[in-house]
Design a protein around this motif. Sequence first.
Motif, PDB file in Angstrom:
ATOM      1  N   THR A   1      15.836  -9.654  16.699  1.00 47.31           N
ATOM      2  CA  THR A   1      15.357  -8.942  17.891  1.00 47.31           C
ATOM      3  C   THR A   1      15.588  -7.441  17.792  1.00 47.31           C
TER       4      THR A   1
ATOM      5  N   SER B   1       7.270 -17.423  22.329  1.00 47.85           N
ATOM      6  CA  SER B   1       8.425 -18.318  22.232  1.00 47.85           C
ATOM      7  C   SER B   1       8.148 -19.649  22.909  1.00 47.85           C
TER       8      SER B   1
ATOM      9  N   THR C   1      17.799 -19.286  25.599  1.00 49.56           N
ATOM     10  CA  THR C   1      16.802 -19.966  26.421  1.00 49.56           C
ATOM     11  C   THR C   1      17.393 -21.211  27.066  1.00 49.56           C
TER      12      THR C   1
ATOM     13  N   PHE D   1      15.488 -13.492  31.763  1.00 47.46           N
ATOM     14  CA  PHE D   1      15.422 -14.335  30.576  1.00 47.46           C
ATOM     15  C   PHE D   1      16.745 -15.014  30.286  1.00 47.46           C
TER      16      PHE D   1
ATOM     17  N   GLN E   1       8.563 -11.221  18.088  1.00 43.94           N
ATOM     18  CA  GLN E   1       9.829 -11.401  18.795  1.00 43.94           C
ATOM     19  C   GLN E   1       9.937 -12.802  19.408  1.00 43.94           C
ATOM     20  N   ALA E   2       9.594 -13.797  18.603  1.00 45.56           N
ATOM     21  CA  ALA E   2       9.570 -15.175  19.089  1.00 45.56           C
ATOM     22  C   ALA E   2      10.659 -16.025  18.435  1.00 45.56           C
TER      23      ALA E   2
ATOM     24  N   ARG F   1      -0.723 -10.795  25.219  1.00 42.60           N
ATOM     25  CA  ARG F   1      -0.283 -11.284  23.908  1.00 42.60           C
ATOM     26  C   ARG F   1      -1.210 -12.365  23.372  1.00 42.60           C
TER      27      ARG F   1
ATOM     28  N   TYR G   1       7.377 -15.817  30.820  1.00 42.31           N
ATOM     29  CA  TYR G   1       7.204 -14.403  30.509  1.00 42.31           C
ATOM     30  C   TYR G   1       7.293 -14.112  29.005  1.00 42.31           C
ATOM     31  N   ASP G   2       7.569 -15.109  28.201  1.00 43.80           N
ATOM     32  CA  ASP G   2       7.622 -14.932  26.745  1.00 43.80           C
ATOM     33  C   ASP G   2       6.706 -15.965  26.100  1.00 43.80           C
TER      34      ASP G   2
ATOM     35  N   THR H   1       9.959  -7.192  26.193  1.00 40.71           N
ATOM     36  CA  THR H   1       8.749  -7.346  27.005  1.00 40.71           C
ATOM     37  C   THR H   1       8.967  -8.281  28.176  1.00 40.71           C
ATOM     38  N   ALA H   2       9.541  -9.458  27.912  1.00 38.87           N
ATOM     39  CA  ALA H   2       9.716 -10.439  28.988  1.00 38.87           C
ATOM     40  C   ALA H   2      10.669  -9.915  30.057  1.00 38.87           C
TER      41      ALA H   2
ATOM     42  N   SER I   1       1.414 -11.434  30.963  1.00 37.06           N
ATOM     43  CA  SER I   1       2.089 -11.581  29.674  1.00 37.06           C
ATOM     44  C   SER I   1       1.217 -12.355  28.694  1.00 37.06           C
TER      45      SER I   1
END
Length: 707
Positions: A587, A496, A473, A92, A466-467, A415, A492-493, A172-173, A411
């Motif tokens: 976070t 976001s 990024t 990430f 968690q976005a 979600r 993977y997120d 998670t990501a 992912s």
Amino acid sequence: MNPLSLRGSRDAAWATLWRFLAGIVAALLWLLPAQAGTLGRAGMEKNFPPPLVVGERDDRIPVWPILKQEAGSYEVIAYAFESIDFARIPGFGGTAPNLLIALAPDGTFRDAKVITHHEPVFLEGLGSEPLFAFVEQYVGLSARQPIRVGRPNARAAGAAPATTVDGISMATASTRVINETMLTASLAVAREKLGFGAVNSGLRVEAKPDFEPLTLAELERRGWLKRWRVTPAEVDAAFAGTGLSDPDPGPADEAFADLAIAYLNVPTIGRTILGEAAYARLMREIGPGGHAVMVVSSGRWSPLPEDFVLGSVPDRLTLQQGGLTVNARDAAWERRDLAPDLPAGPWTILKIGDAAGFDPSAPWSLSVKVTRERGQIFPEKVAREIATEYRLPPDLFTREVPDAGPSWIDSWRARGVELGIIAAALALLVPVLSRQEALVARPQAFSLFRLGFLAFTLGFIGWYAQAQLSIVTLVGAARAAFHTGDFGFLLYDPPSLLIWAFVLVTLVIWGRGTFCGWLCPFGALQEFAAWLARPLRIRQITVPPRLDRALRQVKYVGLAAILGAAILGSPLADSLSEIEPFKTSITLYFVRSLPFVLYALGLIVLNLFVYKGFCRYLCPLGASLAVAGRLRLLDWIPRRAECGSPCQLCKVRCRYGAIAPSGRIDYPECFQCMDCVTIIHDPTQCVPQVLAAKRGKRAVLQPVAAE
């Protein structure tokens, strides 16, 4: 209907953008790129100390055999390698993690460690210890099975411990990237060294259920049952040049080895040789996707020695396909129910697992290993392999490549509920912001809606999903653009990424304000904290205009420094990104080392005196959105001719300082709080409307050029 005007020219905006981009490089020539290193022999020996021995690195791939002395000789107990050599999957932070992996010959993970990583949530956040513990879960698991990342404590809650590792809350990501790195690198090594890991990855080839009654002789005539006779002359030829090529002492007309080979999954072959009941039992035992190959031996040499153990891997028999060894193990069957015409010698049914990627519809080979000795006092063993090819008609099989999709699909599936809720919230926000006249009709309802939406942003988008969007990024994107070329880490997120997509669209319409004023969890936290200023009777500090203008440039300097470091490949980008308090407050829920917590709390306290001081003066993400927002197409905030001269009400009420004394809107500094929109539409607040009403006239809205 609100007056919206198309901008006549965007030349000034483009010029600003190009000056900014040029400044990124010019301001950071002092930064040096990060140097990446890999473990050599010394590093491997440090990780695998005596009594283990690090062998010579493979001359084809960067893999080190790890040896251990057993019964007077050294045996390979693992193959050690670095994941970066086989799987460069950006994390990430935009940089691929590097793991030290030791894969045992049976495919289990003997060791797994983190060498380097740049995952933001673990860098001065959770700390690296949770990541180290996450990777250690793989020890004892098998690369032959798909391994998924579950929720925290998933295995304790009943998830299969052999195929699931516990995830990490708030990461998670990152954990999914680590999991894909671990499996991708391990399977690449397994293909080369262990004979599994998908010669044909994902391919499923199954024998058709059709049955044709044939005799054993007819199977042999078609080549479906292959008789392979190895002569003494062939064996002697195999040892040519070794000093052991003397003629075999046995009779010249006697076969050195006489083998019968058959692939049993095809019903016509398997049922003819085993019988219907035994064939059905074998298919149940090998399971879906498994394969069975029978080898029956006669002659004076046997590939199955007298001390052969049922269920073990035959040392003298090897299956290969596509130049790779296919892992095959004895199925531990006793000899019974075979066709009577088969040779009466030793035999085995070799079982091949689904993970091997074996394709029975394509040619494959069976080789036998023959060993001879030379010398008497210290005899030296020399082994040679002799092979034969086996093939069946492709029309006996069905071929299917399951479309499981890329790894990031998991992912999105996991979600889905969060994505649906966020998408619904964004869909609700658009008409609220675009229908400005409705705000005036029910100002109290709009105020409650805004507070409720900010609570949703902080609680659900930030702390739960968690976005929280972050400059991290953009750092990852810069590293991908200039170094790796792989932007897959963004996938993977999903929450976001969904918000990023929405923000990029609204940048073109409204500018920076939609995110900064409505969708930033830390921004929402500051707004709620600012409520304390009234009961605490804290007076807001008015920053002098000249100082205010200078302070607003600080965030652009920070943005240039961070992106410049990322472009140059320096790890300094990760450290500079800590100017954002998002990781600490959103976070990690303020569960972090004291300096970071004090910094985040300090910014919230500053907010009590200087409203959203961080957002206005320090936020690098806000700076990037402000730059991109200059390319918006619309000046959407309505103005009147009297705005700025003589009326200054909107300017005075704007807590962000986004309205110039002239009445013009500084859109890069506008947070879309909608206060000025409410005022200008409210006949009881808007001064020009109040004065016009006293004169019996009507104040007219008209476009005013933006700053």
